[in-house]
Enzyme design. Structure first.
Site, PDB file in Angstrom:
ATOM      1  N   ASN A 145       0.859  -1.179   0.000  1.00 26.50           N
ATOM      2  CA  ASN A 145       0.000   0.000   0.000  1.00 26.50           C
ATOM      3  C   ASN A 145       0.900   1.234   0.000  1.00 26.50           C
ATOM      4  OD1 ASN A 145       0.771   0.548   2.740  1.00 26.50           O
ATOM      5  ND2 ASN A 145      -0.929  -0.683   3.500  1.00 26.50           N
ATOM      6  N   ASP A 188      -5.565  -8.675   1.709  1.00 22.93           N
ATOM      7  CA  ASP A 188      -5.560 -10.123   1.461  1.00 22.93           C
ATOM      8  C   ASP A 188      -6.389 -10.462   0.226  1.00 22.93           C
ATOM      9  OD1 ASP A 188      -4.263 -10.163   3.913  1.00 22.93           O
ATOM     10  OD2 ASP A 188      -6.017 -10.855   5.028  1.00 22.93           O
TER      11      ASP A 188
END
Length: 333
Positions: A207, A279
């Site tokens: 991220n 995930d």
């Protein structure tokens, strides 16, 4: 894109064998209502408690892979403790293999307990040991990795790194080397500790915070020329084929080493809980990559999947049917 294209794409996910190496854990929930403050201290009292344990961390990636129709195999380390029995029970309940799981008597099974009232997180308690696993345990997990590779036709390997100590530089180097020799794609959902140890991998998905901290950069969040330049340099330095940086409200940046790059805008969502979205993104991206989707569509489909799970409370895997329906409506080119 046609309805037939997406139907065929989602059907092609079935029966792919995906090996997931990383930090598994139990996501434990305490649900209840808060109606008063304790007379003993200025803290809320949770009453009417419900309890639930779910698979978390790399095991949640396994649940996402399974929900998409593929076959996940976990390779990880847990403690030799009471909670390890709960972890194996959860695997059994989900019909997930335990062949790659190593027990270590000097560690504890990681448990994240979230206290929730009216869909609001009040508190999280982490029971864990995060120091890197010792060499003897490294040897055991690499031994389990070899066994899994020998016994199964693995289509892709995901590193799901939560900085809990299971993934070490030695584990990364050995597994990536073998995967590259065998022509197996390697995909990474990284954290800070091992960030620069992931070299020569196929797909790297930090991220924005992980990207800037890992690269020691001071960038303003969002699309920019500086982000593109930093991404290209990082890909060259690390020999990473595809880099995808999730930018939350700004969408997703994806780049091919020496080739094209794209910004995919964020989906407008009613966000309930962002836990576990990464995930889901790496799981969907893995299966889309195996089917040779172009970069733009890999980013769009996986970003859409991450948004869908954020509309649910707690860590949940993707709903394949809902994702297919959204793709049919929103991806038309």
């Amino acid at each position: 894109m046609s309805k037939e294209f997406f139907n065929d794409l989602f059907e092609s996910f079935n029966n792919k064998n995906i090996l997931i190496v990383g930090d598994v854990m139990i996501d434990s929930y305490l649900w209840g209502d808060v109606n008063r403050i304790s007379p003993e201290a200025p803290v809320p009292i949770l009453s009417g408690i419900g309890r639930e344990d779910r698979l978390g961390g790399a095991a949640n990636v396994a649940l996402n892979i399974q929900a998409l129709g593929a076959n996940p195999i976990l390779c990880s380390v847990i403690g030799d403790d009471l909670r390890s029995h709960d972890f194996f029970s959860l695997l059994d309940n989900q019909k997930l293999s335990s062949e790659g799981i190593v027990r270590c008597e000097n560690r504890m099974t990681t448990v994240k307990t979230r206290v929730i009232s009216q869909q609001q997180h009040l508190l999280r308690v982490d029971e864990e040991i995060t120091s890197p696993i010792p060499e003897v345990t490294e040897a055991k997990i690499l031994g389990q990795f070899h066994t899994v590779i020998e016994n199964n036709a693995i289509d892709a390997i995901i590193f799901e790194d939560y900085d809990k100590g299971v993934i070490t530089p030695r584990v990364i180097k050995r597994i990536v080397s073998i995967a590259n020799e065998l022509g197996i794609p390697t995909l990474v959902d990284p954290k800070k500790r091992n960030y620069i140890d992931y070299q020569n991998v196929t797909f790297f998905k930090p991220n924005f915070k992980e990207f800037t901290e890992g690269c020691k950069l001071d960038l303003k969040k969002g699309p920019s020329d500086e982000l593109v330049q930093a991404a290209c340099k990082f890909q060259e330095d690390q020999n990473i084929d595809i880099l995808m940086v999730t930018l939350s409200e700004y969408g997703v940046f994806i780049s091919k080493k020496g080739g094209a790059n794209y910004i995919v805008p964020a989906e407008i969502r009613n966000i309930a809980d962002v836990s576990g979205a990464g995930d889901t993104v790496i799981s969907v991206a893995t299966l889309c990559l195996l089917q040779k989707l172009d970069l733009n569509k890999i980013a769009r489909v996986s970003n859409m999947a991450g948004g869908l799970v954020c509309e649910e409370s707690g860590v949940v895997p993707i709903n394949k049917k809902l994702l297919l329906e959204e793709c049919l409506v929103k991806i038309t080119d």
